[in-house]
Design a protein around this motif. Structure first.
Motif, PDB file in Angstrom:
ATOM      1  N   SER A   4      -0.466  -1.123   3.800  1.00 50.46           N
ATOM      2  CA  SER A   4       0.094  -2.290   3.122  1.00 50.46           C
ATOM      3  C   SER A   4      -0.051  -3.513   4.003  1.00 50.46           C
ATOM      4  O   SER A   4       0.124  -3.433   5.223  1.00 50.46           O
ATOM      5  CB  SER A   4       1.587  -2.051   2.822  1.00 50.46           C
ATOM      6  N   LEU A   6       1.933  -5.683   4.395  1.00 52.21           N
ATOM      7  CA  LEU A   6       3.237  -6.029   4.949  1.00 52.21           C
ATOM      8  C   LEU A   6       3.694  -5.070   6.031  1.00 52.21           C
ATOM      9  O   LEU A   6       4.790  -5.216   6.571  1.00 52.21           O
ATOM     10  CB  LEU A   6       4.302  -6.040   3.830  1.00 52.21           C
ATOM     11  N   ARG A  10       7.058  -7.158   7.689  1.00 51.24           N
ATOM     12  CA  ARG A  10       8.025  -7.270   6.606  1.00 51.24           C
ATOM     13  C   ARG A  10       9.215  -8.150   6.992  1.00 51.24           C
ATOM     14  O   ARG A  10       9.676  -8.975   6.209  1.00 51.24           O
ATOM     15  CB  ARG A  10       8.520  -5.877   6.194  1.00 51.24           C
ATOM     16  N   ALA A  46       2.891 -13.441  -0.339  1.00 52.35           N
ATOM     17  CA  ALA A  46       2.703 -12.034   0.047  1.00 52.35           C
ATOM     18  C   ALA A  46       3.957 -11.220  -0.264  1.00 52.35           C
ATOM     19  O   ALA A  46       3.860 -10.077  -0.738  1.00 52.35           O
ATOM     20  CB  ALA A  46       2.381 -11.942   1.538  1.00 52.35           C
ATOM     21  N   LEU A  47       5.128 -11.803  -0.029  1.00 52.04           N
ATOM     22  CA  LEU A  47       6.374 -11.091  -0.309  1.00 52.04           C
ATOM     23  C   LEU A  47       6.546 -10.881  -1.812  1.00 52.04           C
ATOM     24  O   LEU A  47       6.952  -9.793  -2.262  1.00 52.04           O
ATOM     25  CB  LEU A  47       7.561 -11.894   0.260  1.00 52.04           C
ATOM     26  N   ARG A  49       4.139 -10.727  -4.037  1.00 51.70           N
ATOM     27  CA  ARG A  49       3.152  -9.733  -4.481  1.00 51.70           C
ATOM     28  C   ARG A  49       3.624  -8.319  -4.144  1.00 51.70           C
ATOM     29  O   ARG A  49       3.461  -7.396  -4.939  1.00 51.70           O
ATOM     30  CB  ARG A  49       1.794 -10.001  -3.820  1.00 51.70           C
ATOM     31  N   HIS A  50       4.214  -8.187  -2.976  1.00 57.51           N
ATOM     32  CA  HIS A  50       4.677  -6.862  -2.548  1.00 57.51           C
ATOM     33  C   HIS A  50       5.759  -6.332  -3.483  1.00 57.51           C
ATOM     34  O   HIS A  50       5.736  -5.162  -3.880  1.00 57.51           O
ATOM     35  CB  HIS A  50       5.208  -6.944  -1.122  1.00 57.51           C
ATOM     36  N   PHE A  51       6.705  -7.182  -3.851  1.00 59.47           N
ATOM     37  CA  PHE A  51       7.796  -6.744  -4.725  1.00 59.47           C
ATOM     38  C   PHE A  51       7.404  -6.786  -6.206  1.00 59.47           C
ATOM     39  O   PHE A  51       8.063  -6.174  -7.043  1.00 59.47           O
ATOM     40  CB  PHE A  51       9.029  -7.617  -4.508  1.00 59.47           C
TER      41      PHE A  51
END
Length: 304
Positions: A4, A6, A10, A46-47, A49-51
């Protein structure tokens, strides 16, 4: 398996998200984080997209939290606190204070009496940066990211920890021009005939005075010619001879010494105002806040 994007950062992305919310914009967050606005924007994207959710509504001038963003903010702060607690626990109780401390202080005290302990704190802890915000309002600690605040008056919010610092004596003052050559009033009754100025934060329609040394209080009904929420404006209006006023004694010590203001009814005083250092209850306090509380608890008021 592909790692990932992240995996290694993170916590940094969560910290960036919290700073954006606290600062109110991506550019202000970039300044606080000592980086660029494009970097802050990339971290936020990016955060999200991750969630797989939108955390913020972004416009030209401001950002606002989405419902998902509100949930993320609370948990992000908790995770960051846990990480800070882990670091300090492993580094030991003598770990150096570091990071940014955001403090809200009243206008008058924040420009005068509180600067000395602030300077002592900064000299003792060179790894800390302080955002010293001047306002007489009560902050929203969570939404604004305020670590602690100095507040004058009684504290009514049960969710706050309130450390008493000291009390501010209050007296009645007026200029020689206000009296027009008449003798200085010695009693509350003699003050009734004067025009008055009001400090909206603490009195508007009446003034309560008690004898110095104890005794029954007397209430004076007033119809202020001028009311304000600023101690500085109140003092300036009193110097212009516009009316009598109740002020914190330290605020007018120089003017009393040089005769530009007079102490009216000197045997009487208004109730002193308590000064507290307040902050939200939390399981963990970073070293920068602990050291700040220690310095300010040890600091007394400057003599008036």
């Amino acid at each position: 398996m592909k790692e990932s994007p992240l995996a290694g950062d993170r916590l940094e992305l969560l910290q960036t998200f919290v700073r954006i919310v606290e600062s109110g914009s991506l550019s202000a967050a970039a300044q606080r984080l000592d980086t660029t606005q494009p970097t802050v924007s990339r971290r936020l994207q990016a955060l999200e997209r991750h969630f797989g959710v939108r955390l913020l509504h972004r416009s030209t001038h401001a950002v606002t939290l989405t419902p998902d963003g509100e949930r993320c903010l609370a948990m992000a702060r908790a995770l960051i606190d846990e990480w800070d607690a882990l670091q300090e626990s492993l580094r030991g109780p003598r770990s150096a204070a570091s990071g940014t401390l955001k403090v809200l202080v009243p206008h008058a005290l924040g420009q005068t009496q509180l600067v000395a302990p602030l300077a002592r704190y900064l000299r003792a802890h060179p790894g800390v940066r302080v955002e010293w915000l001047l306002s007489d309002r009560h902050p929203d600690f969570v939404a604004e990211g305020i670590d602690c605040a100095v507040q004058v008056g009684e504290i009514s919010d049960p969710k706050l920890v309130a450390l008493p610092l000291y009390e501010l004596p209050r007296i009645v003052i007026g200029s020689p021009a206000l009296l027009g050559g008449r003798p200085v009033p010695r009693t509350p009754e003699a003050l009734r005939a004067l025009p008055w100025l009001a400090l909206q934060t603490f009195y508007r329609d009446d003034v309560v005075l008690s004898p110095v040394g104890g005794g029954a209080a007397q209430t004076i009904a007033i119809r202020p010619r001028l009311s304000t929420d600023s101690l500085y404006a109140l003092r300036s209006a009193a110097l212009e001879g516009l009316g009598a006023a109740v002020v914190s004694a330290w605020m007018v010590s120089e003017e009393l010494r040089d005769g530009r203001l007079l102490h009216l009814a000197p045997g009487w005083a208004a109730a002193p105002l308590p000064v507290h250092l307040v902050y939200p209850y939390a399981r963990f306090q970073p070293a920068r806040l602990k050291r700040f509380l220690e310095v300010f608890k040890a600091h007394g008021p400057q003599p008036a």
